[in-house]
Design a protein around this motif. Sequence first.
Motif, mmCIF file in Angstrom:
data_model
loop_
_atom_site.group_PDB
_atom_site.id
_atom_site.type_symbol
_atom_site.label_atom_id
_atom_site.label_comp_id
_atom_site.label_asym_id
_atom_site.label_seq_id
_atom_site.Cartn_x
_atom_site.Cartn_y
_atom_site.Cartn_z
ATOM 1 N N VAL A 163 0.851 -1.187 0.000
ATOM 2 C CA VAL A 163 0.000 0.000 0.000
ATOM 3 C C VAL A 163 0.888 1.239 0.000
ATOM 4 O O VAL A 163 1.690 1.440 0.918
ATOM 5 N N LYS A 164 0.748 2.064 -1.021
ATOM 6 C CA LYS A 164 1.643 3.204 -1.206
ATOM 7 C C LYS A 164 0.882 4.510 -1.028
ATOM 8 O O LYS A 164 0.182 4.975 -1.932
ATOM 9 N N TRP A 165 1.017 5.059 0.166
ATOM 10 C CA TRP A 165 0.443 6.372 0.445
ATOM 11 C C TRP A 165 1.403 7.441 -0.038
ATOM 12 O O TRP A 165 2.611 7.362 0.182
ATOM 13 N N VAL A 166 0.881 8.457 -0.682
ATOM 14 C CA VAL A 166 1.684 9.570 -1.194
ATOM 15 C C VAL A 166 1.321 10.821 -0.416
ATOM 16 O O VAL A 166 0.138 11.150 -0.268
ATOM 17 N N ARG A 167 2.341 11.492 0.117
ATOM 18 C CA ARG A 167 2.086 12.702 0.887
ATOM 19 C C ARG A 167 2.121 13.920 -0.020
ATOM 20 O O ARG A 167 3.079 14.141 -0.752
ATOM 21 N N LYS A 168 1.059 14.707 0.021
ATOM 22 C CA LYS A 168 0.977 15.974 -0.692
ATOM 23 C C LYS A 168 0.543 17.031 0.309
ATOM 24 O O LYS A 168 -0.573 16.993 0.822
#
Length: 758
Positions: free
Chosen positions: A59-64
């Motif tokens: 699971v790849k969460w991307v921080r923006k």
Amino acid sequence: MLLWLPLLMASGCKVIKNYSPDKPFVYKTDIKLSTDMRTSEKTELISRMQNQLDDSLQVKWVRKGFKQILNKPAVFDSSYAVNSLDYLDDLLRAQGFMYGEIKWDSTLTQVEDQQRVTVNFDVITGKVMRFDSIDFAFRDSLLQEIAIKNREKSILKKGDTYSKEKISLELDRILNIYRNNGYLKINRDDIYAEVDTVVGALIDPGLDPFEQIRLLEEVQKRRNNPQIDVVFRQKGIENPVHLQQYHIRNVRIYPDRQLLGDSLPVYRDTIVREGIQILRTRDLFKPSFLVRNNYIQPGALYKQEDVYRTNNIMGQMGAWQQVAVDLLPVDSLGIVDVNINMYPAKKQSLNIDLEASRNASDVVTTSNLLGLGLNFGLRDRNLARQSIQASTNLRFGIELGNKGQIIQTFQTSLGQNFTIPKFVAPFPIRGEKNLLSSRTILNANGSYTDRRDFYKVQALNASIGYDWTNKKNRNWIYSPLNIEFVRVFSTDSLQRLFDSIPNLRNSFNDGLIISQKLIMLSAWSRSNKVINLKIGLEESGGVFGNIKSWDLQARLSRFLKADIDFRYYINQSRSSWAFRFFAGMGQPYGKLLDTLGNITKENNLPFFKSYFAGGPSSMRAWQVRQLGPGSSRLFGSTNADRFADIQLETNAEFRFNLATIYGIRVKSAVFTDIGNIWFRNNRGNPNLDPAVFRLSKLYKDLAVAGGTSLRFDFSYFLIRFDWAYKLKDPFYSNFNDGWFYNLRPGNGQFQLGINHPF
């Protein structure tokens, strides 16, 4: 409020986009690991397992900004978990866990229209396999002889934990040994590692299941003490070219190549020195200098380490922007020609830099202030045609203050530095050829420091030093002669301090130092852990202090000083732990004339060689040089700088990422600082007893700070805003040992720093 801000920013909010409301998707994957491994090793193995999972379960969460976004999460399918079982089992076997057990299950959570699936893996590693015997069995007699001769340096040891990575590293070690014995073309296609047939077969994930069952029965007795034998052999099909030794034929040096050339170069001349050809278009470098720094000799057996060493030493010199060593083998003759191509850098440059300085115990002669500085530098990269680096620097610096005084210190300095890429000494240095690098450093510096409302200092410094790195990659710096002369101009504030503490008068006198220094720097890294160690020694007056007129009339300071700085880092993908321990002590042993002309003993170090605490890189809840000494209260009514002979300090930080905003990485940290400074004795004044170091009152004297930080990482530098509280203040040690005295949300200390504090 500021203390909790980074933590709130770190938590942020999670947003899931582009999912199918009617289908369950992978929201989270957890791995529970049961093992006898140490905590650090366990954390590392879990991290590897996460990367080993089926892509759909990663699971790849991307921080923006301050949001965490999961875009297009994978639709859950049990086959992903089944595939991951095989992948995890392969990983365990590669790490030597032959009898591990892996189970999985999943849970479904409904959140509005989201069907979130959490996949759980329960991993039991079992006992780890260890090496039993390590041997070499090469058919080629010379390969076998070389391997046996160097077996003591093997990475594999009987009883060590087995892993494929260790086998791979041992293969690389063997190949490097062969390449340093003439085997230019030998590679992984020529040798391999054979493990014992029973357990070795189990390591093969493609083994027939029925055969695997049979082998498992054979090793059932070894489950309680699993071991493995390893033999390194040649592969069946030999490549004659790979198994021949090469000798060096021609060595050509091209010292002034052009990166971009419209036509073939026209060489001005060809010079031959010690059989080495130097082809040049311009007279930029002395031939003797080029030959001296080349380690590839015509007629010699080919050695890979000589090629790397020549490339590294030439490349580290500032005279060239790029160095490349080309090998041209002639297989039929067993020889190799070598071309050393060198591309000169711009000879001179002018730099204007805005910089921040670091904590240093020497606040005068090294031009180190805890503030901002503007530096004008002129650099010559090829003085005397021998890549001698000449630097002229003019610096203006300020130090930020407190209590309404924005700027508390101003300093200007002018320095000249020469770095010569060899040892310059009245006698030859034996073993210099065996070092990875060697330099001679000549330095001269003059500075003027105005510590507002306290003192003004004029300082001159000149030194010669030797800097080298040995084959163990330890960096040593030795200065046999370091001369410092300091003149102090006191102010009314300093005089009033002398009146209240007369013993301090001898600390702030004009002084002369003729010392020698030795510094050792070493670094180790293993996996995600890094250790840095620095040990420093300094001695002043041991030789020239025997001249009585220098010792007394010239106020030559005589002292011994030693300190150690140990740093330990644990790096993760989005966070890290950083630890530091520092200890230092100075011991004066000379004599001086007091104000009445009497000869007395030196009781303290010169203030510019003393230790201090506080500021953005030390005890951050205190302003620079405003902590200690000990639990003394004599300095409580003044903001005078505080110096001492002993310092102990330890620091810890947990650093983590927050967000990326317009390409700038926003980071944070929570930290604690513990330490203080002390006098060695009360200097004849009983009122200074609380300032003296004693183990019996160490707990009472220790200061403790805690706080948080907001940091902006611009890649080339980092700006740091620290906010710290005095959790334990030794000044108030009579009140609950100083814990939490007058602790309020707004009663903290702000520190502005550049780059990490350690």
